[in-house]
Design a protein around this motif. Structure first.
Motif, PDB file in Angstrom:
ATOM      1  N   LEU A  49       0.798  -1.221   0.000  1.00  0.00           N
ATOM      2  CA  LEU A  49       0.000   0.000   0.000  1.00  0.00           C
ATOM      3  C   LEU A  49       0.840   1.285   0.000  1.00  0.00           C
ATOM      4  N   ARG A  52      -1.767   3.008  -3.616  1.00  0.00           N
ATOM      5  CA  ARG A  52      -3.008   2.293  -3.325  1.00  0.00           C
ATOM      6  C   ARG A  52      -4.184   3.111  -3.855  1.00  0.00           C
ATOM      7  N   ALA A  54      -7.897   2.180  -6.142  1.00  0.00           N
ATOM      8  CA  ALA A  54      -8.088   1.454  -7.400  1.00  0.00           C
ATOM      9  C   ALA A  54      -7.519   2.188  -8.631  1.00  0.00           C
ATOM     10  N   ARG A 112      -2.687  -7.658  -5.919  1.00  0.00           N
ATOM     11  CA  ARG A 112      -3.945  -7.434  -5.175  1.00  0.00           C
ATOM     12  C   ARG A 112      -5.114  -7.846  -6.080  1.00  0.00           C
ATOM     13  N   CYS A 180     -12.542   5.583   4.044  1.00  0.00           N
ATOM     14  CA  CYS A 180     -11.262   5.223   3.414  1.00  0.00           C
ATOM     15  C   CYS A 180     -10.684   6.444   2.701  1.00  0.00           C
ATOM     16  N   ASN A 181      -9.865   6.212   1.686  1.00  0.00           N
ATOM     17  CA  ASN A 181      -9.366   7.336   0.897  1.00  0.00           C
ATOM     18  C   ASN A 181      -9.674   7.094  -0.566  1.00  0.00           C
ATOM     19  N   ALA A 182     -10.625   7.843  -1.070  1.00  0.00           N
ATOM     20  CA  ALA A 182     -10.909   7.851  -2.501  1.00  0.00           C
ATOM     21  C   ALA A 182     -10.581   9.250  -2.982  1.00  0.00           C
ATOM     22  N   ALA A 186      -5.593   8.358  -4.097  1.00  0.00           N
ATOM     23  CA  ALA A 186      -6.043   7.087  -4.666  1.00  0.00           C
ATOM     24  C   ALA A 186      -6.156   7.175  -6.188  1.00  0.00           C
ATOM     25  N   THR A 192     -11.771  10.490  -6.634  1.00  0.00           N
ATOM     26  CA  THR A 192     -13.118  10.278  -7.173  1.00  0.00           C
ATOM     27  C   THR A 192     -14.128  10.855  -6.176  1.00  0.00           C
ATOM     28  N   ASP A 260     -13.742  -0.208  -5.604  1.00  0.00           N
ATOM     29  CA  ASP A 260     -12.681  -0.998  -6.237  1.00  0.00           C
ATOM     30  C   ASP A 260     -13.198  -1.840  -7.393  1.00  0.00           C
ATOM     31  N   LYS A 271     -13.638  -0.342   0.412  1.00  0.00           N
ATOM     32  CA  LYS A 271     -12.922  -0.598   1.657  1.00  0.00           C
ATOM     33  C   LYS A 271     -13.844  -1.163   2.737  1.00  0.00           C
ATOM     34  N   PHE A 338     -11.910  -5.522   1.910  1.00  0.00           N
ATOM     35  CA  PHE A 338     -13.041  -4.851   1.269  1.00  0.00           C
ATOM     36  C   PHE A 338     -14.352  -5.528   1.664  1.00  0.00           C
TER      37      PHE A 338
HETATM   38  O1  MRU Z   1      -6.798  -0.857   0.380  1.00  0.00           O
HETATM   39  P1  MRU Z   1      -6.887   0.440  -0.348  1.00  0.00           P
HETATM   40  O2  MRU Z   1      -6.378   1.592   0.435  1.00  0.00           O
HETATM   41  O3  MRU Z   1      -6.268   0.368  -1.726  1.00  0.00           O
HETATM   42  O4  MRU Z   1      -8.439   0.665  -0.556  1.00  0.00           O
HETATM   43  C1  MRU Z   1      -8.871   1.758  -1.291  1.00  0.00           C
HETATM   44  C2  MRU Z   1     -10.334   1.913  -1.345  1.00  0.00           C
HETATM   45  O5  MRU Z   1     -11.089   1.115  -0.862  1.00  0.00           O
HETATM   46  C3  MRU Z   1     -10.833   3.089  -2.138  1.00  0.00           C
HETATM   47  O6  MRU Z   1     -12.031   3.559  -1.617  1.00  0.00           O
HETATM   48  C4  MRU Z   1     -11.060   2.638  -3.584  1.00  0.00           C
HETATM   49  O7  MRU Z   1      -9.897   2.060  -4.104  1.00  0.00           O
HETATM   50  C5  MRU Z   1     -11.502   3.727  -4.450  1.00  0.00           C
HETATM   51  S1  MRU Z   1     -10.243   4.889  -4.760  1.00  0.00           S
HETATM   52  C6  MRU Z   1     -10.810   6.082  -5.806  1.00  0.00           C
END
Ligand code: MRU
Length: 377
Positions: A49, A52, A54, A112, A180-182, A186, A192, A260, A271, A338
């Motif tokens: 990560l 990380r 998607a 992954r 999480c982090n979108a 990301a 997004t 994802d 997530k 997830f």
């Molecule tokens: O495990 P991660 O940190 O890669 O998980 C990321 C997420 O779940 C994000 O919400 C997802 O990838 C969307 S990112 C635009």
């Protein structure tokens, strides 16, 4: 001090011989840019990560395949540099290069399983190679470069458009929740789920953003809170088990998260913990929007039941972030990265071609029709 918002999450370095990432395992304490050149370190960067989210891992994989295809002129008698393995040297001749390319792409793809953008981007790179069966490595290199850059540029434009559609769902004074982090970390630039928030701010709307800390890897606390604050948004951090309280108290008007993989029926994997947020939001009548580039919609996956969910190490739950291990040594641990949010909990899926609403099979067809008529790349 550098602002994280001014640095692309994934890019080629200045010499264009390495993929440059912001090492996300070091945030928010340190902004460390890392140049990666070898397959093993690229695989590890995804698994650990360091890069990380998607869309970001899709772009990263495309750029990685270009960088790995450059190869290195290393004297056979010289010891390989740290991180490099013998298989990293791509052969020149067409047939051998093609075989090497597919093997290397499969290797990166195995890092992954859940985010479809990884295999999506790798497949685009593989299709390019397959379309030129007689071409040797040197002939293919400029084409691989241009395609990887196009995939990266596409991500930037896609997120900007998701922001444009998403901001229509926000009202002045809204409180928004994300999990999480979108965000930009990301993707390459805007994120997004965060793109509509950044646009709302740019347009002078007064919004408050709440972010879940996101156990066990704390992407919300370490990354989302950091990037939202860096962009000047009014940001409040919550532990994951506090979002129900915030919703009941009336702090939250809408929820924006990323994802994802979206199945053909609109079920979405995001997530771990996203489905809990969705269920509570439904209870309080708060709309939950999933922000997803069309590259995240996988029409070959029928429903959420068909999505492979990554399981991660127990230590992420029992030890990480604690000075000493905090859980009993022999306890069993369940650590899926997830979960699946059922489509009936989702108010809309915001894509770069508009907002899809139930029934999703039909609205996705409409979205993909628009994409075919007006492709970005
Ligand atoms: O495990 P991660 O940190 O890669 O998980 C990321 C997420 O779940 C994000 O919400 C997802 O990838 C969307 S990112 C635009």
């Amino acid at each position: 001090m550098q602002n994280i918002m001014d640095i692309d999450t994934v890019a080629l370095n200045g010499h264009e011989d390495a993929v440059r990432i912001i090492d996300q395992t070091k945030l928010p304490v340190e902004i460390d840019l890392k140049d990666l050149r070898y397959a093993r370190e690229m695989y590890d960067a995804i698994y650990l990560l360091e890069v990380r989210g998607a869309p970001a891992i899709g772009v990263f994989a495309a750029l990685s395949m270009y960088v790995l295809s450059i190869g290195r002129d290393i004297d056979a008698n010289v010891e390989l540099p740290v991180g490099m393995e013998p298989g990293d040297m791509p052969p020149d001749a067409p047939e051998e290069f093609h075989q090497w390319f597919h093997k290397t792409a499969d290797y990166l793809n195995s890092s992954r399983p859940t985010a479809v953008n990884l295999s999506w981007a790798l497949k685009h790179m593989q299709d390019l190679v397959d379309a030129h069966p007689d071409a040797d490595r040197k002939t293919l290199l400029p084409m691989l470069h241009d395609l990887a850059i196009a995939i990266r540029d596409e991500d930037i434009e896609v997120c900007r458009r998701i922001g444009e559609y998403g901001v229509t769902l926000i009202k002045d004074g809204d409180g928004l929740l994300t999990h999480c982090n979108a965000g930009k970390l990301a993707t390459v630039r805007y994120g997004t789920a965060t793109a509509p928030m950044y646009l709302a701010k740019e347009r002078g709307m007064n919004i408050r953003v709440y972010c879940d800390e996101t156990r066990p890897l704390l992407q919300g606390a370490r990354l989302t809170a950091f990037e939202l604050l860096s962009s000047g948004l009014d940001t409040t951090l919550l532990c994951d088990n506090m979002s129900g309280s915030a919703m009941r108290a009336g702090f939250i008007n809408a929820i924006f998260v990323g994802c994802d993989r979206v199945a053909a029926n609109g079920d979405t994997a995001n997530k771990i913990g996203t489905s809990v947020v969705a269920a509570v939001a439904k209870q309080y009548g708060i709309p939950m929007y999933i922000c997803a580039p069309t590259s995240t919609i996988d029409m070959n996956t029928k429903t959420g039941d068909d999505i492979v969910i990554e399981q991660r190490k127990a230590e992420e739950v029992t030890e990480m972030w604690y000075e000493k291990r905090m859980a009993p040594r022999d306890v069993k641990v369940y650590n899926p990265a997830f979960d699946v949010t059922d489509h009936d909990l989702i108010a809309g899926i915001v894509t770069e071609y508009g907002i899809a609403r139930a029934p999703y099979e039909e609205s996705f067809q409409e979205i993909f029709k628009k994409k075919a008529e007006n492709p970005i790349r």
